[in-house]
Design a protein around this motif. Structure first.
Motif, PDB file in Angstrom:
ATOM      1  N   LEU A   1       0.824  -1.210   0.000  1.00  0.00           N
ATOM      2  CA  LEU A   1       0.000   0.000   0.000  1.00  0.00           C
ATOM      3  C   LEU A   1       0.861   1.264   0.000  1.00  0.00           C
ATOM      4  O   LEU A   1       0.537   2.242  -0.676  1.00  0.00           O
ATOM      5  CB  LEU A   1      -0.936  -0.007   1.209  1.00  0.00           C
ATOM      6  N   MET A   2       1.969   1.241   0.755  1.00  0.00           N
ATOM      7  CA  MET A   2       2.853   2.415   0.776  1.00  0.00           C
ATOM      8  C   MET A   2       3.506   2.629  -0.589  1.00  0.00           C
ATOM      9  O   MET A   2       3.686   3.770  -1.028  1.00  0.00           O
ATOM     10  CB  MET A   2       3.910   2.265   1.865  1.00  0.00           C
ATOM     11  N   GLN A   3       3.866   1.552  -1.270  1.00  0.00           N
ATOM     12  CA  GLN A   3       4.446   1.667  -2.614  1.00  0.00           C
ATOM     13  C   GLN A   3       3.431   2.269  -3.582  1.00  0.00           C
ATOM     14  O   GLN A   3       3.758   3.156  -4.367  1.00  0.00           O
ATOM     15  CB  GLN A   3       4.899   0.290  -3.106  1.00  0.00           C
ATOM     16  N   GLN A   4       2.200   1.814  -3.526  1.00  0.00           N
ATOM     17  CA  GLN A   4       1.169   2.367  -4.397  1.00  0.00           C
ATOM     18  C   GLN A   4       0.920   3.846  -4.079  1.00  0.00           C
ATOM     19  O   GLN A   4       0.762   4.662  -4.985  1.00  0.00           O
ATOM     20  CB  GLN A   4      -0.116   1.567  -4.249  1.00  0.00           C
ATOM     21  N   LYS A   5       0.905   4.177  -2.803  1.00  0.00           N
ATOM     22  CA  LYS A   5       0.678   5.567  -2.402  1.00  0.00           C
ATOM     23  C   LYS A   5       1.818   6.466  -2.887  1.00  0.00           C
ATOM     24  O   LYS A   5       1.592   7.590  -3.326  1.00  0.00           O
ATOM     25  CB  LYS A   5       0.554   5.646  -0.880  1.00  0.00           C
ATOM     26  N   ARG A   6       3.056   5.957  -2.813  1.00  0.00           N
ATOM     27  CA  ARG A   6       4.215   6.750  -3.253  1.00  0.00           C
ATOM     28  C   ARG A   6       4.103   7.064  -4.743  1.00  0.00           C
ATOM     29  O   ARG A   6       4.354   8.191  -5.180  1.00  0.00           O
ATOM     30  CB  ARG A   6       5.501   5.974  -2.970  1.00  0.00           C
ATOM     31  N   VAL A   7       3.708   6.086  -5.548  1.00  0.00           N
ATOM     32  CA  VAL A   7       3.548   6.310  -6.986  1.00  0.00           C
ATOM     33  C   VAL A   7       2.417   7.296  -7.239  1.00  0.00           C
ATOM     34  O   VAL A   7       2.518   8.183  -8.097  1.00  0.00           O
ATOM     35  CB  VAL A   7       3.282   4.967  -7.714  1.00  0.00           C
ATOM     36  N   HIS A   8       1.362   7.185  -6.466  1.00  0.00           N
ATOM     37  CA  HIS A   8       0.214   8.081  -6.608  1.00  0.00           C
ATOM     38  C   HIS A   8       0.612   9.526  -6.300  1.00  0.00           C
ATOM     39  O   HIS A   8       0.178  10.461  -6.969  1.00  0.00           O
ATOM     40  CB  HIS A   8      -0.870   7.647  -5.629  1.00  0.00           C
ATOM     41  N   ARG A   9       1.446   9.716  -5.297  1.00  0.00           N
ATOM     42  CA  ARG A   9       1.825  11.062  -4.851  1.00  0.00           C
ATOM     43  C   ARG A   9       2.891  11.697  -5.723  1.00  0.00           C
ATOM     44  O   ARG A   9       3.138  12.894  -5.608  1.00  0.00           O
ATOM     45  CB  ARG A   9       2.316  11.014  -3.408  1.00  0.00           C
ATOM     46  N   LYS A  10       3.553  10.917  -6.581  1.00  0.00           N
ATOM     47  CA  LYS A  10       4.589  11.479  -7.455  1.00  0.00           C
ATOM     48  C   LYS A  10       4.025  12.555  -8.374  1.00  0.00           C
ATOM     49  O   LYS A  10       4.737  13.455  -8.783  1.00  0.00           O
ATOM     50  CB  LYS A  10       5.198  10.383  -8.331  1.00  0.00           C
ATOM     51  N   GLY A  11       2.792  12.432  -8.679  1.00  0.00           N
ATOM     52  CA  GLY A  11       2.186  13.377  -9.609  1.00  0.00           C
ATOM     53  C   GLY A  11       2.136  12.774 -10.993  1.00  0.00           C
ATOM     54  O   GLY A  11       2.755  11.749 -11.269  1.00  0.00           O
TER      55      GLY A  11
END
Length: 106
Positions: free
Chosen positions: A62-72
């Protein structure tokens, strides 16, 4: 039926235990069900470790998916989707890796 359950209840057994044993015996045939033995301590420790490892993988995914989501949004991901204005973050290898990690935790 009811007389046996009442007699068992008078002798100190729980009425629910007695009725439960009778139901199991009727459903599966045979003698009254005995109380289940607890699992050995080794299995308990293995189960706890498996749960902790699985939940760790769930959180990491979930943290990996969130990091990609937050990259913009990125232009490369926009070009992957059929709708040019949509950021296709779910098609990026990092997000898919996070999804696989999340599913492996389950």
């Amino acid at each position: 039926g009811a007389a046996a359950a009442t007699a068992a209840w008078r002798h100190g057994d729980s009425l629910e235990d007695e009725l439960g044993s009778m139901v199991v015996a009727q459903l599966f045939g045979g003698a009254r069900a005995s109380r289940a033995e607890p699992p050995p301590p080794l299995w308990w420790a293995i189960s706890v470790c498996a749960v902790l490892i699985g939940n760790t993988f769930i959180a990491l995914g979930l943290m990996q998916q969130k990091r990609v989501h937050r990259k913009g949004p990125s232009q490369h991901r926009r070009d992957l989707c059929c709708c040019r204005g949509v950021d296709a973050y779910f098609l990026s290898p990092e997000w898919i890796c996070g999804l696989v990690t999340f599913l492996a935790g389950h």
